[in-house]
Write an enzyme that holds these catalytic residues in place. Structure first.
Site, PDB file in Angstrom:
ATOM      1  N   TYR A   1       0.835  -1.220   0.000  1.00  0.00           N
ATOM      2  CA  TYR A   1       0.000   0.000   0.000  1.00  0.00           C
ATOM      3  C   TYR A   1       0.865   1.265   0.000  1.00  0.00           C
ATOM      4  CZ  TYR A   1      -4.021  -2.984   0.347  1.00  0.00           C
ATOM      5  OH  TYR A   1      -4.969  -3.928   0.053  1.00  0.00           O
TER       6      TYR A   1
ATOM      7  N   ASN B   1     -13.358   2.671  -5.373  1.00  0.00           N
ATOM      8  CA  ASN B   1     -11.942   3.027  -5.515  1.00  0.00           C
ATOM      9  C   ASN B   1     -11.397   3.642  -4.241  1.00  0.00           C
ATOM     10  OD1 ASN B   1     -12.323   2.157  -8.073  1.00  0.00           O
ATOM     11  ND2 ASN B   1     -12.431   4.183  -8.997  1.00  0.00           N
TER      12      ASN B   1
ATOM     13  N   ASP C   1      -8.595   5.485  -4.422  1.00  0.00           N
ATOM     14  CA  ASP C   1      -7.859   6.699  -4.797  1.00  0.00           C
ATOM     15  C   ASP C   1      -8.721   7.932  -4.489  1.00  0.00           C
ATOM     16  OD1 ASP C   1      -9.501   7.534  -7.133  1.00  0.00           O
ATOM     17  OD2 ASP C   1      -8.760   5.714  -8.081  1.00  0.00           O
TER      18      ASP C   1
ATOM     19  N   HIS D   1     -14.944   1.180   0.028  1.00  0.00           N
ATOM     20  CA  HIS D   1     -13.815   0.278   0.299  1.00  0.00           C
ATOM     21  C   HIS D   1     -12.627   0.990   0.945  1.00  0.00           C
ATOM     22  CE1 HIS D   1     -15.305  -2.834  -2.915  1.00  0.00           C
ATOM     23  NE2 HIS D   1     -16.007  -2.851  -1.808  1.00  0.00           N
TER      24      HIS D   1
ATOM     25  N   ALA E   1     -13.806   4.821 -20.410  1.00  0.00           N
ATOM     26  CA  ALA E   1     -14.547   5.721 -19.518  1.00  0.00           C
ATOM     27  C   ALA E   1     -14.438   7.169 -19.962  1.00  0.00           C
ATOM     28  CB  ALA E   1     -14.035   5.563 -18.085  1.00  0.00           C
TER      29      ALA E   1
HETATM   30  N1  APR Z   1     -12.845   2.463 -19.161  1.00  0.00           N
HETATM   31  C1  APR Z   1     -13.960   1.788 -18.783  1.00  0.00           C
HETATM   32  N2  APR Z   1     -13.927   0.572 -18.197  1.00  0.00           N
HETATM   33  C2  APR Z   1     -12.705   0.013 -18.021  1.00  0.00           C
HETATM   34  C3  APR Z   1     -11.504   0.652 -18.401  1.00  0.00           C
HETATM   35  C4  APR Z   1     -11.611   1.937 -19.003  1.00  0.00           C
HETATM   36  N3  APR Z   1     -10.546   2.636 -19.381  1.00  0.00           N
HETATM   37  N4  APR Z   1     -10.464  -0.166 -18.084  1.00  0.00           N
HETATM   38  C5  APR Z   1     -10.994  -1.251 -17.527  1.00  0.00           C
HETATM   39  N5  APR Z   1     -12.344  -1.166 -17.483  1.00  0.00           N
HETATM   40  C6  APR Z   1     -13.310  -2.115 -16.923  1.00  0.00           C
HETATM   41  C7  APR Z   1     -12.886  -3.569 -17.038  1.00  0.00           C
HETATM   42  O1  APR Z   1     -13.394  -4.106 -18.255  1.00  0.00           O
HETATM   43  C8  APR Z   1     -13.563  -4.204 -15.813  1.00  0.00           C
HETATM   44  O2  APR Z   1     -14.867  -4.668 -16.139  1.00  0.00           O
HETATM   45  O3  APR Z   1     -13.368  -1.850 -15.541  1.00  0.00           O
HETATM   46  C9  APR Z   1     -13.635  -3.043 -14.814  1.00  0.00           C
HETATM   47  C10 APR Z   1     -12.618  -3.129 -13.674  1.00  0.00           C
HETATM   48  O4  APR Z   1     -12.901  -4.261 -12.914  1.00  0.00           O
HETATM   49  P1  APR Z   1     -12.036  -4.670 -11.622  1.00  0.00           P
HETATM   50  O5  APR Z   1     -10.588  -4.612 -11.950  1.00  0.00           O
HETATM   51  O6  APR Z   1     -12.568  -5.948 -11.124  1.00  0.00           O
HETATM   52  O7  APR Z   1     -12.310  -3.479 -10.582  1.00  0.00           O
HETATM   53  P2  APR Z   1     -13.544  -3.265  -9.597  1.00  0.00           P
HETATM   54  O8  APR Z   1     -14.805  -3.763 -10.203  1.00  0.00           O
HETATM   55  O9  APR Z   1     -13.491  -1.844  -9.181  1.00  0.00           O
HETATM   56  O10 APR Z   1     -13.137  -4.184  -8.382  1.00  0.00           O
HETATM   57  C11 APR Z   1     -14.002  -4.213  -7.262  1.00  0.00           C
HETATM   58  O11 APR Z   1     -12.535  -5.610  -6.040  1.00  0.00           O
HETATM   59  O12 APR Z   1     -10.413  -6.222  -5.330  1.00  0.00           O
HETATM   60  C12 APR Z   1     -11.556  -5.553  -4.998  1.00  0.00           C
HETATM   61  O13 APR Z   1     -11.770  -3.877  -3.375  1.00  0.00           O
HETATM   62  C13 APR Z   1     -11.321  -4.100  -4.694  1.00  0.00           C
HETATM   63  O14 APR Z   1     -12.733  -2.196  -5.100  1.00  0.00           O
HETATM   64  C14 APR Z   1     -12.191  -3.367  -5.676  1.00  0.00           C
HETATM   65  C15 APR Z   1     -13.254  -4.406  -5.985  1.00  0.00           C
END
Ligand code: APR
Length: 233
Positions: A54, A92, A94, A109, A220
């Protein structure tokens, strides 16, 4: 026009700001298994590694190259101009939503720029490294008793009462950049009322895509900006 909007964001919205998503093609988060660095057991087994992990994430977030992008900015601008209720729930850790000007943000989170006392659970703003030698802000003689203020697997997400209430009442729910693999956030779309319009903005399909009334695929910075521009006009 909608009156109560809830937006859920995930790692995808910060990907174009230079922060890696959690579930990359290698299934690792910055080279680590997620359970290793995001669970109480992982911290118990190897606190030095988890602190260091972290610390690196925090330093990366604070480096000059990382900043909010167009998608964060579009949400902040929409919130400023919208007359109804607007709640931004983010998974997120961040601070890019805040940097771009978003006001009503709940970090379910936790936050990378906060530390939590292992003994009292008190939370402190934090921009430095954490570790076994870190002094406690309230009791300087006490060291190594602060952990990252991050909700790990098996721990209770934050602000759930407020979030559940807003989900039940909203007439528009928008999910952005999340893979819909981690609960409870993955179930938020199903907690909205029948009359709520549900929109998913993501790079690719997710296990929840079928539940949404409207889906837009793409980066995004493009889909979020376009969607919110249209919503205000
Ligand atoms: N624009 C839009 N979508 C995107 C982009 C982008 N530039 N890049 C990636 N993605 C999409 C991916 O296709 C995926 O479906 O964003 C999603 C990210 O998924 P994860 O990596 O699983 O992230 P998240 O859903 O936020 O994870 C949830 O999991 O590990 C835990 O606590 C952690 O908050 C996190 C939680």
């Amino acid at each position: 026009m909608y009156k109560k909007i809830v937006v859920l964001t995930g790692a995808g919205i910060s990907q174009e700001s230079g922060l890696k998503t959690f579930r990359g093609s290698d299934g690792l988060w910055e080279g680590h298994r997620i359970e290793e660095v995001a669970s109480p057991v992982g911290f118990e087994n190897d606190p030095l590694m988890v602190w260091d992990f972290y610390n690196q994430r925090r330093r990366q977030l604070l480096c000059d190259e990382v900043d909010y992008n167009n998608a964060h900015k579009s949400l902040a601008e929409f919130e400023k101009n919208f007359c109804g209720d607007f709640l931004l729930v983010t998974q997120n850790v961040d601070d890019l939503h805040e940097r771009s000007g978003s006001q009503n943000v709940l970090h379910m989170h936790g936050e990378l720029l906060k530390a939590r006392c292992l003994d009292t659970s008190r939370v402190y703003d934090w921009t430095e490294d954490l570790g076994e030698k870190t002094s406690h802000p309230d009791f300087p003689e006490k060291v190594g008793r602060l952990r990252p203020h991050i909700v790990w697997f098996g721990e209770m997400p934050l602000h759930m009462d407020k979030i559940s209430q807003a989900l039940k009442q909203c007439d528009l729910f928008i999910s952005i950049g999340t893979s819909a693999q981690v609960y409870p956030a993955a179930g938020f779309v199903s907690m909205t009322s029948r009359s709520c319009h549900r929109v998913e903005l993501n790079l690719e399909d997710t296990p929840s895509s079928m539940i949404f009334d409207e889906t837009h695929r793409g980066l995004a910075t493009e889909v979020v900006s376009n969607y919110f521009k249209d919503l205000l006009s």
